[in-house]
Design a protein around this motif. Structure first.
Motif, PDB file in Angstrom:
ATOM      1  N   ARG A 132       1.071  -0.442  -1.253  1.00 23.48           N
ATOM      2  CA  ARG A 132       0.686  -1.782  -0.790  1.00 23.48           C
ATOM      3  C   ARG A 132       0.279  -2.598  -2.011  1.00 23.48           C
ATOM      4  O   ARG A 132      -0.599  -2.204  -2.767  1.00 23.48           O
ATOM      5  CB  ARG A 132      -0.474  -1.667   0.200  1.00 23.48           C
ATOM      6  CG  ARG A 132      -0.956  -3.008   0.738  1.00 23.48           C
ATOM      7  CD  ARG A 132      -2.075  -2.820   1.744  1.00 23.48           C
ATOM      8  NE  ARG A 132      -3.252  -2.206   1.167  1.00 23.48           N
ATOM      9  CZ  ARG A 132      -4.214  -2.874   0.513  1.00 23.48           C
ATOM     10  NH1 ARG A 132      -4.119  -4.176   0.339  1.00 23.48           N
ATOM     11  NH2 ARG A 132      -5.263  -2.228   0.049  1.00 23.48           N
ATOM     12  N   ASP A 134      -0.430  -6.191  -2.081  1.00 22.56           N
ATOM     13  CA  ASP A 134      -1.169  -7.432  -1.913  1.00 22.56           C
ATOM     14  C   ASP A 134      -2.538  -7.327  -2.549  1.00 22.56           C
ATOM     15  O   ASP A 134      -3.161  -6.267  -2.580  1.00 22.56           O
ATOM     16  CB  ASP A 134      -1.295  -7.790  -0.424  1.00 22.56           C
ATOM     17  CG  ASP A 134      -1.953  -6.674   0.373  1.00 22.56           C
ATOM     18  OD1 ASP A 134      -3.138  -6.803   0.725  1.00 22.56           O
ATOM     19  OD2 ASP A 134      -1.279  -5.649   0.622  1.00 22.56           O
ATOM     20  N   ALA A 163       4.363 -10.082  -1.617  1.00 26.07           N
ATOM     21  CA  ALA A 163       2.983  -9.794  -1.226  1.00 26.07           C
ATOM     22  C   ALA A 163       2.007 -10.833  -1.768  1.00 26.07           C
ATOM     23  O   ALA A 163       0.794 -10.681  -1.598  1.00 26.07           O
ATOM     24  CB  ALA A 163       2.583  -8.406  -1.717  1.00 26.07           C
ATOM     25  N   GLY A 164       2.516 -11.877  -2.438  1.00 22.07           N
ATOM     26  CA  GLY A 164       1.653 -12.945  -2.922  1.00 22.07           C
ATOM     27  C   GLY A 164       1.099 -12.737  -4.317  1.00 22.07           C
ATOM     28  O   GLY A 164       0.180 -13.454  -4.735  1.00 22.07           O
TER      29      GLY A 164
END
Length: 229
Positions: A132, A134, A163-164
């Motif tokens: 993950r 982000d 994911a920014g």
């Protein structure tokens, strides 16, 4: 690392972290986090530190940054040079670029198993391409378009942006694995080293303009925290 220090204007701390097969994961991550915590204990704010590493060290820099994110205080940025992101070697470039890169696929597979120990090769703790992403601080990803790990770096950039995450991707033309190491011999390798240094200089300058005390020296390793001089 000396070239990186000159290009970035930062002091570079090389970590003599434990190596596989004698010390499989998570020994390397534990050592990287201990080094990071040691710099913080000496008065360097987390945001004044950058994590950088090449190949397996690029993997380590990213998994360390992910762990720091989960702890709540990341480094200011991370620079990943030809990072080894998928120990299962599932990307097309691991086969397509076999004629233009170092080593062998069999050798890479053996090294992956040595590092993994009892874990599956696609476990996100070992293969951060599947983690993950982000909430990560800015990432710089540099790969050669002739190396086996090219597709992993490009895919990480895509997933991190989705994911920014603020991502800078630098693809070195006609370069094999770890292009900046070839800076003495090839202009594209030299450009890669300077681009990497400029990115780290900007990251660390934005974090803190204040001078800091010099940390105790350590022996070089493939993964290295850098912090502003």
């Amino acid at each position: 690392m000396a070239r990186l220090a000159l290009a970035s204007g930062a002091r570079v701390v090389g970590i003599d972290y434990r190596l596989a097969p004698e010390h499989p994961y998570p020994a390397q991550l534990e050592d990287a986090l201990a080094a990071f915590d040691g710099l913080v204990e000496r008065g360097h704010a987390p945001g004044e530190i950058a994590l950088a590493g090449d190949s397996a060290g690029g993997n380590l820099a990213l998994v360390a940054q992910l762990a720091l994110r989960d702890r709540g205080a990341q480094a200011g940025c991370a620079a990943l040079i030809s990072p080894w992101l998928d120990l299962a070697a599932s990307s097309a470039s691991t086969r397509a670029n076999d004629p233009t890169d170092y080593g062998t696929r069999d050798g890479l597979a053996r090294q992956a198993r040595d590092v993994a120990g009892a874990l599956a090769l696609d476990d996100p703790r070992l293969s951060p391409l599947h983690a993950r992403l982000d909430g990560l601080a800015p990432l710089f990803i540099q790969v050669g378009d002739a190396e086996r790990l090219h597709d992993e770096g490009v895919e990480l950039a895509r997933r991190a942006r989705a994911a920014g995450v603020d991502v800078t991707l630098d693809v070195l033309r006609d370069m094999p694995h770890n292009g900046p190491v070839l800076a003495e011999y090839h202009p594209e390798g030299a450009r890669g080293a300077e681009t990497l240094g400029s990115y780290l200089r900007a990251c660390l300058s934005a974090a803190s303009p204040a001078p800091r005390a010099r940390p105790p020296s350590t022996r070089p390793g493939a993964g290295a925290p850098a912090h502003r001089a």
